[in-house]
Write a protein that holds these residues in place. Structure first.
Motif, short mmCIF file in Angstrom:
data_model
loop_
_atom_site.label_atom_id
_atom_site.label_comp_id
_atom_site.label_asym_id
_atom_site.label_seq_id
_atom_site.Cartn_x
_atom_site.Cartn_y
_atom_site.Cartn_z
N THR A 174 0.81 -1.22 0.00
CA THR A 174 0.00 0.00 0.00
C THR A 174 0.84 1.27 0.00
OG1 THR A 174 -1.75 -1.18 1.18
CG2 THR A 174 -1.85 1.23 1.19
N VAL A 175 1.99 1.24 0.66
CA VAL A 175 2.80 2.45 0.79
C VAL A 175 4.07 2.41 -0.04
CG1 VAL A 175 1.93 2.96 3.09
CG2 VAL A 175 3.96 1.54 2.85
N SER A 176 4.36 1.31 -0.70
CA SER A 176 5.59 1.18 -1.48
C SER A 176 5.27 0.90 -2.94
CB SER A 176 6.46 0.05 -0.90
OG SER A 176 7.65 -0.09 -1.64
N GLN A 247 -2.31 8.09 -0.26
CA GLN A 247 -1.28 8.68 0.59
C GLN A 247 -1.22 10.19 0.44
OE1 GLN A 247 2.65 6.60 0.92
NE2 GLN A 247 1.79 5.26 -0.64
#
Length: 290
Positions: A174-176, A247
């Motif tokens: 999700t964040v990478s 994000q």
């Protein structure tokens, strides 16, 4: 110091913006869950396809085939996958930067754009846009990958381009999200041969047998291999886009809340200052009357 009215107006404006970014974050979160599931479901097939074709070519010995040799043209076709909308942090700019900093010169690059933001950004930088497939991102399908694959393979066969690359964002979690430039054609046998040491001695001695002939088989297998990689890149790129937007909107919402908190403090200070000044004037007026 800004007046209370100016501070109040700015605070209301930021509150409205914060509500919009919060709503966009929620929308991106819902889309991310769907895109993430689709990317995770598709990944095993495309990973296995990549490994199978590499293993097959590694065991094929010396094969002369157009898909294994660079064309005579110095032009390089690059399938660039970005997004149709902004507000996704550095998602689009990272792909443009990846291509700009690569060994592919602007003069030699022939862009097959998937995503309006990438197309517009590369056009401004002087890149040649051959085709625009931006509508594909609305709902990526395998048949879309077949259409794009057919276009670049025809250009390769006709000698219009000598190499084919794919620029997209790998969805790790999700964040990478990792901007990646992958060479599709000609198949890089040097990298494949480097994997031979990992095979046991029996596999090293076992050559691949083709039925029908190797050239005819590769004419069927390589296009399917290319189409599979393009579709895999599409579903991963869509998941990466929504992850990046989620994000970015989360950060924007947090920044809006911080600004509102700061403006509330300034407003209270200005209000306290105004009250103190009014009290001072009333007391001074009363003293003057006495």
């Amino acid at each position: 110091m800004a007046s209370m009215r100016d501070i109040k107006r700015r605070k209301e404006s930021i509150q409205s913006t914060g509500q919009i970014t919060k709503a966009m974050k929620l929308v991106a979160t819902v889309k991310l869950q769907k895109a993430k599931q689709k990317a995770e479901d598709a990944k095993p097939y495309f990973d296995h396809m990549y490994e199978t074709v590499n293993s097959m070519l590694r065991k094929s010995g010396e094969i002369s085939h157009p898909f294994l040799n660079a064309g005579t043209s110095t032009k390089k076709a690059v399938i660039v996958i970005t997004s149709n909308r902004g507000l996704a942090g550095g998602y689009n700019s990272n792909i443009i930067k990846l291509l700009r900093d690569s060994t592919i010169s602007k003069e030699d690059a022939v862009i097959y754009a998937i995503g309006r933001k990438g197309k517009e950004g590369l056009q401004r930088r002087g890149y040649q846009i051959k085709q625009d497939y931006s509508e594909v991102l609305n709902a990526p399908l395998y048949k879309d990958a077949i259409e794009i694959g057919r276009a670049v393979l025809d250009a390769f066969r006709n000698g219009e381009v000598g190499e084919i690359y794919l620029a997209y964002t790998v969805f790790k979690n999700t964040v990478s999200h990792i901007p990646t430039l992958l060479k599709l054609l000609p198949v890089d046998l040097s990298g494949i041969e480097g994997e031979t040491a990992k095979e046991n001695s029996v596999d090293q001695l076992t050559l691949m047998n083709y039925e029908p002939e190797a050239e005819e088989a590769l004419n069927l297998i390589i296009p399917k291999y290319i189409n599979s990689l393009i579709y895999g890149a599409l579903v991963q790129a869509v998941a990466s886009e929504n992850g990046a937007r989620m994000q970015a909107m989360d950060s924007a919402t947090s920044n809006a809340e911080d600004m509102i908190s700061d403006l509330s403090l300034k407003y209270n200070r200005a209000r306290q200052s105004s009250i103190t000044q009014e009290l001072t004037e009333i007391i001074a007026g009363a003293n003057a009357i006495e």
